[in-house]
Design an enzyme around this catalytic site. Structure first.
Site, PDB file in Angstrom:
ATOM      1  N   LYS A 119       0.816  -1.218   0.000  1.00  0.00           N
ATOM      2  CA  LYS A 119       0.000   0.000   0.000  1.00  0.00           C
ATOM      3  C   LYS A 119       0.844   1.261   0.000  1.00  0.00           C
ATOM      4  O   LYS A 119       0.454   2.276  -0.562  1.00  0.00           O
ATOM      5  CB  LYS A 119      -0.954   0.018   1.201  1.00  0.00           C
ATOM      6  CG  LYS A 119      -2.125  -0.919   1.055  1.00  0.00           C
ATOM      7  CD  LYS A 119      -3.175  -0.649   2.130  1.00  0.00           C
ATOM      8  CE  LYS A 119      -4.392  -1.554   1.972  1.00  0.00           C
ATOM      9  NZ  LYS A 119      -5.312  -1.438   3.102  1.00  0.00           N
ATOM     10  N   LYS A 211      -6.133 -10.264  -8.233  1.00  0.00           N
ATOM     11  CA  LYS A 211      -7.262 -10.287  -7.305  1.00  0.00           C
ATOM     12  C   LYS A 211      -8.373  -9.345  -7.776  1.00  0.00           C
ATOM     13  O   LYS A 211      -8.069  -8.264  -8.285  1.00  0.00           O
ATOM     14  CB  LYS A 211      -6.752  -9.799  -5.941  1.00  0.00           C
ATOM     15  CG  LYS A 211      -7.240 -10.606  -4.769  1.00  0.00           C
ATOM     16  CD  LYS A 211      -6.635 -10.095  -3.484  1.00  0.00           C
ATOM     17  CE  LYS A 211      -7.714  -9.487  -2.622  1.00  0.00           C
ATOM     18  NZ  LYS A 211      -7.258  -9.032  -1.316  1.00  0.00           N
ATOM     19  N   LYS A 214     -11.305  -3.201  -5.982  1.00  0.00           N
ATOM     20  CA  LYS A 214     -12.038  -1.966  -6.293  1.00  0.00           C
ATOM     21  C   LYS A 214     -11.144  -0.944  -6.969  1.00  0.00           C
ATOM     22  O   LYS A 214     -11.628   0.025  -7.521  1.00  0.00           O
ATOM     23  CB  LYS A 214     -12.713  -1.390  -5.050  1.00  0.00           C
ATOM     24  CG  LYS A 214     -11.913  -1.422  -3.780  1.00  0.00           C
ATOM     25  CD  LYS A 214     -12.843  -1.175  -2.583  1.00  0.00           C
ATOM     26  CE  LYS A 214     -12.292  -1.736  -1.307  1.00  0.00           C
ATOM     27  NZ  LYS A 214     -13.294  -1.921  -0.267  1.00  0.00           N
TER      28      LYS A 214
END
Ligand code: TRP
Length: 348
Positions: A119, A211, A214
């Site tokens: 991240k 994966k 969003k």
């Protein structure tokens, strides 16, 4: 040995739209735990703000997404009367215990967290301190309720291991004080992850090796929980495939990530074993699987989408559910936090 009453805790972040991966990997599991356990399900809004505002969308979007995750919990069948549904920021114990855990966890432990590395990306110097300490807050979420079981996706396994390390270090560091306060040899339980198997690891419809997420630019890559029947069917029709007929054994799925993904989604939605689904479609073309999967997905997901829409039209009701859940969550966490303060030596 201290024993702990079984209690389930889990959470979903309110960032962006919920998709099939969130449903099959988390929310559907939450629903299943309700018959056998006392459950606490949280919308983790404090976690949402660990990334840049552009990721979580700012104040209006945060409030909207918090209500959307709540609506998804309720629409999927979580009983907020029997169990607890609430948002993290309404219960101060999370932030308070997270601070204490900042002082229990070691920098070396957090440096090993792969999700932080992903991240934070290349510019790690510019990541928030909150993103770095994220796993300590997650440990606090779970341990503020002495939860013993945590249903999570595979990607959260490392955070659960850290939670166990924190619980154990607290139990050891304060062993004298814990025994004196009458808690025997352990104040916190070492919570068990309930990890969803790889069969329900939902991948992108455009790339069977990525994966479902969003943040992927193409909306065709995911099925959103709010998609209507036509959109669900269209996305499945357009899903990536390979040129061969479907295999007749699990081994035949090797090197065929798109086939594995669509069959896995079918199995999860049908609540069937992957082996049975492979037998069902053995030798068939993708077109047949896509048709049946579209029908099944519409049958299972449209009622949830419809109910979410109905709930979202009445934000006052959702807010009331969260308020009630928060006050019941606070009632569980408050005495535990009182014990924590006494064990550490804080006066008051
Ligand atoms: N980190 C989890 C995720 O991204 C969300 C989460 C926050 C959570 N606190 C938790 C999950 C406590 C389980 C228990 O999916």
């Amino acid at each position: 040995m201290s024993t702990f009453t079984p209690r389930v805790f889990s959470g979903v972040q309110p960032t962006g739209n919920l998709h099939l991966g969130n449903y099959l990997g988390a929310i559907k599991r939450f629903v299943e735990m309700q018959d056998s356990h006392e459950c606490i399900y949280c919308v983790v809004d404090l976690h949402a703000i660990t990334q840049d505002r552009s990721v979580w969308g700012g104040p209006k979007e945060l409030a909207r997404s918090t209500r959307e995750v709540t609506a998804a919990y309720l629409a999927a069948g979580i009983d907020a009367g029997k169990h607890i549904v609430f948002n993290q920021s309404q219960v101060a114990a999370h932030g308070e215990l997270a601070w204490i855990f900042n002082c229990v966890a070691r920098v070396g432990w957090l440096n090993r967290m792969t999700q932080f590395k992903e991240k934070a990306g290349k510019n790690r110097e510019n990541a928030s301190v909150g993103l770095y300490a994220y796993p300590n807050l997650m440990a606090a979420d779970i341990l503020a309720y002495k939860a013993t079981h945590v249903p999570v996706g595979e990607d959260q396994k490392q955070h659960l291991e850290l939670t166990r390390d924190i619980a154990q270090k607290f139990n050891i560091d304060f062993a004298d004080s814990i025994a004196e306060a009458g808690f025997g040899d352990a104040f916190f339980p070492l919570p068990e992850p309930l990890i969803v198997g790889p069969a329900t690891r939902v991948m992108s419809l455009r790339d069977g090796q990525a994966k479902m997420s969003k943040s992927e630019p193409s909306d065709l890559s995911r099925i959103n929980l709010t998609d209507d029947a036509d959109t669900i069917a269209k996305k499945i029709r357009k899903a990536k495939t390979d040129p061969d007929a479907l295999p007749d054994s699990k081994e035949g799925l090797a090197g065929r990530p798109e086939a594995a993904n669509l069959l896995g989604i079918y199995a999860a939605l049908a609540e069937a074993g992957i082996e049975d689904v492979i037998v069902q479609f053995a030798g068939q073309q993708f077109s047949k699987l896509k048709q049946d999967l579209a029908d099944l997905a519409v049958e299972k997901l449209s009622p949830i989408a419809g109910e979410m829409q109905r709930l979202m039209a009445d934000p006052g009701h959702i807010d009331a559910v969260l308020k009630d859940g928060s006050s019941r969550a606070r009632a569980i966490a408050a005495p535990i936090m009182e014990d924590v303060r006494r064990i550490i030596g804080f006066i008051g």
